[in-house]
Design a protein around this motif. Structure first.
Motif: not given
Length: 93
Positions: A67-93
């Motif tokens: 899982s990779y954590i990004y801050q994009v425009n002040g919003q926190k996103y957690v992107i989970t990668v499985v087998d080299g592909a994006v599995y899920s994208i979660d926006w945390e509030r």
């Protein structure tokens, strides 16, 4: 007793939560579920942090995930990668 219930309700309502989203917009393009890890890095750059863990599919089989954590425009996103592909994208509030 009423105060205790009120405190519990306020704690539950005010806690942070995550919402699953279909895509996140970077500076040049979108990253969507199913995109490759390299496209995620091209669009969003390097993440703030990451962590490795194991997820289980519907049949109960384990899969290595990162899982990779990004801050994009002040919003926190957690992107989970499985087998080299994006599995899920979660926006945390």
């Amino acid at each position: 007793m009423k105060k205790f219930i009120l405190v519990i309700m306020l704690a539950v309502c005010s806690s942070a939560y995550a919402v699953s989203v279909d895509s996140v917009r970077g500076s040049t393009a979108f990253v969507e579920r199913g995109n490759s890890y390299s496209k995620m890095i091209d669009v969003l750059g390097s993440p703030e942090s990451s962590y490795r863990h194991v997820i289980h599919d519907r049949d109960g089989w384990p899969h290595k995930a990162t899982s990779y954590i990004y801050q994009v425009n002040g919003q926190k996103y957690v992107i989970t990668v499985v087998d080299g592909a994006v599995y899920s994208i979660d926006w945390e509030r």
